[in-house]
Design a protein around this motif. Structure first.
Motif, PDB file in Angstrom:
ATOM      1  N   THR A  76       0.824  -1.202   0.000  1.00  0.00           N
ATOM      2  CA  THR A  76       0.000   0.000   0.000  1.00  0.00           C
ATOM      3  C   THR A  76       0.859   1.254   0.000  1.00  0.00           C
ATOM      4  OG1 THR A  76      -1.732  -1.179   1.218  1.00  0.00           O
ATOM      5  CG2 THR A  76      -1.851   1.222   1.191  1.00  0.00           C
ATOM      6  N   LEU A  77       1.919   1.265   0.808  1.00  0.00           N
ATOM      7  CA  LEU A  77       2.795   2.425   0.887  1.00  0.00           C
ATOM      8  C   LEU A  77       3.475   2.709  -0.438  1.00  0.00           C
ATOM      9  CD1 LEU A  77       4.422   1.883   4.389  1.00  0.00           C
ATOM     10  CD2 LEU A  77       3.039   3.840   3.685  1.00  0.00           C
ATOM     11  N   SER A  79       2.361   2.061  -3.271  1.00  0.00           N
ATOM     12  CA  SER A  79       1.366   2.559  -4.212  1.00  0.00           C
ATOM     13  C   SER A  79       1.219   4.078  -4.103  1.00  0.00           C
ATOM     14  CB  SER A  79       0.016   1.880  -3.968  1.00  0.00           C
ATOM     15  OG  SER A  79       0.045   0.530  -4.380  1.00  0.00           O
ATOM     16  N   PHE A  80       1.410   4.619  -2.893  1.00  0.00           N
ATOM     17  CA  PHE A  80       1.401   6.079  -2.732  1.00  0.00           C
ATOM     18  C   PHE A  80       2.496   6.705  -3.595  1.00  0.00           C
ATOM     19  CE2 PHE A  80      -1.092   5.199   1.086  1.00  0.00           C
ATOM     20  CZ  PHE A  80      -1.972   6.280   1.111  1.00  0.00           C
ATOM     21  N   SER A  81       3.696   6.126  -3.527  1.00  0.00           N
ATOM     22  CA  SER A  81       4.816   6.646  -4.308  1.00  0.00           C
ATOM     23  C   SER A  81       4.556   6.538  -5.802  1.00  0.00           C
ATOM     24  CB  SER A  81       6.099   5.879  -3.960  1.00  0.00           C
ATOM     25  OG  SER A  81       6.400   5.995  -2.596  1.00  0.00           O
ATOM     26  N   GLY A  83       1.634   6.478  -7.233  1.00  0.00           N
ATOM     27  CA  GLY A  83       0.606   7.454  -7.579  1.00  0.00           C
ATOM     28  C   GLY A  83       1.191   8.839  -7.783  1.00  0.00           C
ATOM     29  N   PRO A 141      -4.245   3.618  -3.476  1.00  0.00           N
ATOM     30  CA  PRO A 141      -3.572   4.911  -3.308  1.00  0.00           C
ATOM     31  C   PRO A 141      -3.018   5.518  -4.594  1.00  0.00           C
ATOM     32  CG  PRO A 141      -2.915   3.401  -1.575  1.00  0.00           C
ATOM     33  CD  PRO A 141      -3.687   2.588  -2.574  1.00  0.00           C
ATOM     34  N   GLN A 142      -2.841   4.723  -5.633  1.00  0.00           N
ATOM     35  CA  GLN A 142      -2.287   5.267  -6.878  1.00  0.00           C
ATOM     36  C   GLN A 142      -3.160   6.364  -7.477  1.00  0.00           C
ATOM     37  OE1 GLN A 142      -1.153   2.197  -9.649  1.00  0.00           O
ATOM     38  NE2 GLN A 142       0.190   1.184  -8.181  1.00  0.00           N
ATOM     39  N   MET A 145      -3.406   9.506  -5.078  1.00  0.00           N
ATOM     40  CA  MET A 145      -2.245  10.390  -5.003  1.00  0.00           C
ATOM     41  C   MET A 145      -1.914  11.026  -6.341  1.00  0.00           C
ATOM     42  SD  MET A 145      -1.400  10.608  -1.918  1.00  0.00           S
ATOM     43  CE  MET A 145       0.065  11.585  -2.216  1.00  0.00           C
ATOM     44  N   GLY A 163      10.148   9.066  -2.095  1.00  0.00           N
ATOM     45  CA  GLY A 163       9.028   8.141  -2.041  1.00  0.00           C
ATOM     46  C   GLY A 163       9.344   6.811  -2.706  1.00  0.00           C
TER      47      GLY A 163
END
Length: 216
Positions: A76-77, A79-81, A83, A141-142, A145, A163
């Motif tokens: 999940t983390l 995926s933030f990067s 995004g 999260p993609q 973000m 990230g």
């Protein structure tokens, strides 16, 4: 497969180029800082989860549940990067062409990453539907973000290498010290090394070929 994804993330961070990147730190330094923070985050998260022996997740409990949550967190983390990377690529100097390429490349990464989650969950008795939902949830999260990164691209550009390094460091730690370590215990080091090496080589080959096709 997670190791291959980690290598790709770190490489993207180190080679990140954008004319509006005004950070005084090099991409190498920022990626390294991010990787270190990623490892620290995973160790801290693991320390917290170890305190809950009665933890239950998707039909699993104890050590299996804690390991599944670690994998879920790291996927999940990162995926933030990814995004942020998508949003920056669409809003950057190269515009939509680069954005389409980056989006396609990350979409390719999502397939083996989702499979990696399923491989962790299914042998522990989790249902196919539950494993699929977990795999999809880690990529949510993609798009979340990507939009703010596109709208505020100049503010997000300097943190992209951090990230990417964060996600790569966290994922590599979980892959090597959690999943591969368990695989060695369940089989042996020769079997684990052979399968892991073949998986790594195959994943890197597939990503390289698809990225080359996307550039063309």
């Amino acid at each position: 497969m997670m190791v291959a994804a980690s290598i790709s993330l770190v490489w993207e961070g180190v080679t990140f180029t954008e004319p509006h990147d005004y950070s005084e730190l090099s991409t190498h330094t920022r990626t390294a800082i991010g990787a270190g923070l990623g490892v620290c985050f995973i160790l801290g998260t693991k320390g917290i989860l170890d305190k809950y022996e009665d933890l239950k997740v998707g039909g699993m409990d104890g050590t299996d549940a804690r390991k599944a949550l670690l994998v879920f967190f790291v996927m999940t983390l990162h995926s933030f990067s990814e995004g942020v990377g998508i949003g920056v690529s669409f809003g950057g100097t190269h515009g939509s062409d680069l954005g389409v390429f980056i989006s396609a490349s990350l979409a390719v990464h999502n397939v083996p990453e989702g499979l990696a989650i399923a491989v962790v969950l299914l042998p522990k008795g989790t249902s196919t539907l539950t494993a699929a939902l977990w795999a999809v949830a880690t990529s949510i999260p993609q798009p979340l973000m990507a939009v703010p990164a596109y709208l505020f691209v100049h503010h997000f550009i300097p943190i992209v290498p951090i990230g990417l390094g964060f996600a790569g460091g966290a994922m590599a730690w979980v892959a090597v010290f959690e999943l591969l370590a368990e695989a060695i215990e369940d089989t042996d080091i020769v079997t684990t090394g052979s399968v892991a090496s073949l998986s790594l080589a195959t994943m890197m080959y597939i990503v390289e070929k698809i990225e080359a096709s996307a550039k063309v």
